[in-house]
Scaffold this motif. Structure first.
Motif, PDB file in Angstrom:
ATOM      1  N   LYS A 107     122.881  -7.920 -17.315  1.00  0.00           N
ATOM      2  CA  LYS A 107     122.980  -6.455 -17.407  1.00  0.00           C
ATOM      3  C   LYS A 107     123.602  -6.043 -18.738  1.00  0.00           C
ATOM      4  O   LYS A 107     123.146  -5.082 -19.376  1.00  0.00           O
ATOM      5  N   ALA A 108     124.632  -6.761 -19.175  1.00  0.00           N
ATOM      6  CA  ALA A 108     125.273  -6.462 -20.458  1.00  0.00           C
ATOM      7  C   ALA A 108     124.295  -6.667 -21.611  1.00  0.00           C
ATOM      8  O   ALA A 108     124.259  -5.869 -22.558  1.00  0.00           O
ATOM      9  N   ILE A 109     123.484  -7.711 -21.532  1.00  0.00           N
ATOM     10  CA  ILE A 109     122.478  -7.955 -22.568  1.00  0.00           C
ATOM     11  C   ILE A 109     121.448  -6.829 -22.574  1.00  0.00           C
ATOM     12  O   ILE A 109     121.082  -6.314 -23.635  1.00  0.00           O
ATOM     13  N   GLN A 110     120.989  -6.440 -21.404  1.00  0.00           N
ATOM     14  CA  GLN A 110     120.017  -5.355 -21.303  1.00  0.00           C
ATOM     15  C   GLN A 110     120.575  -4.071 -21.926  1.00  0.00           C
ATOM     16  O   GLN A 110     119.909  -3.404 -22.725  1.00  0.00           O
ATOM     17  N   GLU A 111     121.797  -3.719 -21.578  1.00  0.00           N
ATOM     18  CA  GLU A 111     122.405  -2.498 -22.107  1.00  0.00           C
ATOM     19  C   GLU A 111     122.602  -2.579 -23.619  1.00  0.00           C
ATOM     20  O   GLU A 111     122.399  -1.595 -24.338  1.00  0.00           O
TER      21      GLU A 111
ATOM     22  N   GLU B  53     114.735  -5.469 -17.678  1.00  0.00           N
ATOM     23  CA  GLU B  53     115.712  -6.328 -17.010  1.00  0.00           C
ATOM     24  C   GLU B  53     115.934  -7.560 -17.867  1.00  0.00           C
ATOM     25  O   GLU B  53     115.008  -8.068 -18.494  1.00  0.00           O
ATOM     26  N   ALA B  54     117.151  -8.042 -17.889  1.00  0.00           N
ATOM     27  CA  ALA B  54     117.486  -9.298 -18.557  1.00  0.00           C
ATOM     28  C   ALA B  54     118.291 -10.134 -17.569  1.00  0.00           C
ATOM     29  O   ALA B  54     119.170  -9.622 -16.887  1.00  0.00           O
ATOM     30  N   ARG B  55     117.936 -11.397 -17.472  1.00  0.00           N
ATOM     31  CA  ARG B  55     118.670 -12.308 -16.595  1.00  0.00           C
ATOM     32  C   ARG B  55     119.046 -13.529 -17.407  1.00  0.00           C
ATOM     33  O   ARG B  55     118.271 -13.996 -18.230  1.00  0.00           O
ATOM     34  N   VAL B  56     120.228 -14.043 -17.166  1.00  0.00           N
ATOM     35  CA  VAL B  56     120.749 -15.170 -17.923  1.00  0.00           C
ATOM     36  C   VAL B  56     120.746 -16.405 -17.036  1.00  0.00           C
ATOM     37  O   VAL B  56     121.048 -16.328 -15.842  1.00  0.00           O
TER      38      VAL B  56
ATOM     39  N   LEU C 234     120.554  -0.905 -29.086  1.00  0.00           N
ATOM     40  CA  LEU C 234     119.956  -1.252 -30.381  1.00  0.00           C
ATOM     41  C   LEU C 234     118.552  -0.683 -30.534  1.00  0.00           C
ATOM     42  O   LEU C 234     117.877  -0.930 -31.533  1.00  0.00           O
ATOM     43  N   GLY C 235     118.095   0.056 -29.519  1.00  0.00           N
ATOM     44  CA  GLY C 235     116.800   0.701 -29.617  1.00  0.00           C
ATOM     45  C   GLY C 235     115.669  -0.008 -28.902  1.00  0.00           C
ATOM     46  O   GLY C 235     114.522   0.433 -28.971  1.00  0.00           O
ATOM     47  N   TYR C 236     115.949  -1.077 -28.209  1.00  0.00           N
ATOM     48  CA  TYR C 236     114.921  -1.824 -27.484  1.00  0.00           C
ATOM     49  C   TYR C 236     114.841  -1.317 -26.043  1.00  0.00           C
ATOM     50  O   TYR C 236     115.202  -2.002 -25.089  1.00  0.00           O
ATOM     51  N   LYS C 237     114.358  -0.104 -25.911  1.00  0.00           N
ATOM     52  CA  LYS C 237     114.317   0.559 -24.599  1.00  0.00           C
ATOM     53  C   LYS C 237     113.287  -0.062 -23.666  1.00  0.00           C
ATOM     54  O   LYS C 237     113.321   0.181 -22.460  1.00  0.00           O
TER      55      LYS C 237
END
Length: 85
Positions: A20-24, A36-39, A29-32
């Motif tokens: 979630k932190a990576i996604q936010e 979802e990002a999962r680690v 940075l403009g990558y709307k």
């Protein structure tokens, strides 16, 4: 020796605060487009030769006993040079 690659990810439905932190951060940075990002974890090992069945059974034991938490994580692995039927 054979190369084994293990991929470990959180099960669907398990909260992933790091993802979630990576996604936010990507959004800021403009990558709307990132929905979802999962680690997860990526592990490479060199193991002694054996039959495909022996090597895969041992790697499965390693994952179940130490490398992955089967309660919250899924895993799969690849054995270099494994012959699949």
């Amino acid at each position: 020796m054979r190369k084994v690659t293990v991929y470990i990810t959180l099960k669907q439905g398990v909260l992933d605060p790091q993802g979630k932190a990576i996604q936010e951060s990507l959004h800021s940075l403009g990558y709307k487009e990132v929905q979802e990002a999962r680690v997860g974890k990526y592990i490479e090992m060199q193991v002694e030769d054996g039959t495909d069945i022996e090597v895969e059974a041992r790697v499965k034991q390693m994952c179940d006993k130490l490398l992955a938490n089967p309660v919250i994580e899924d895993y799969h692995f690849e054995v270099e040079g494994a012959v699949r039927s």
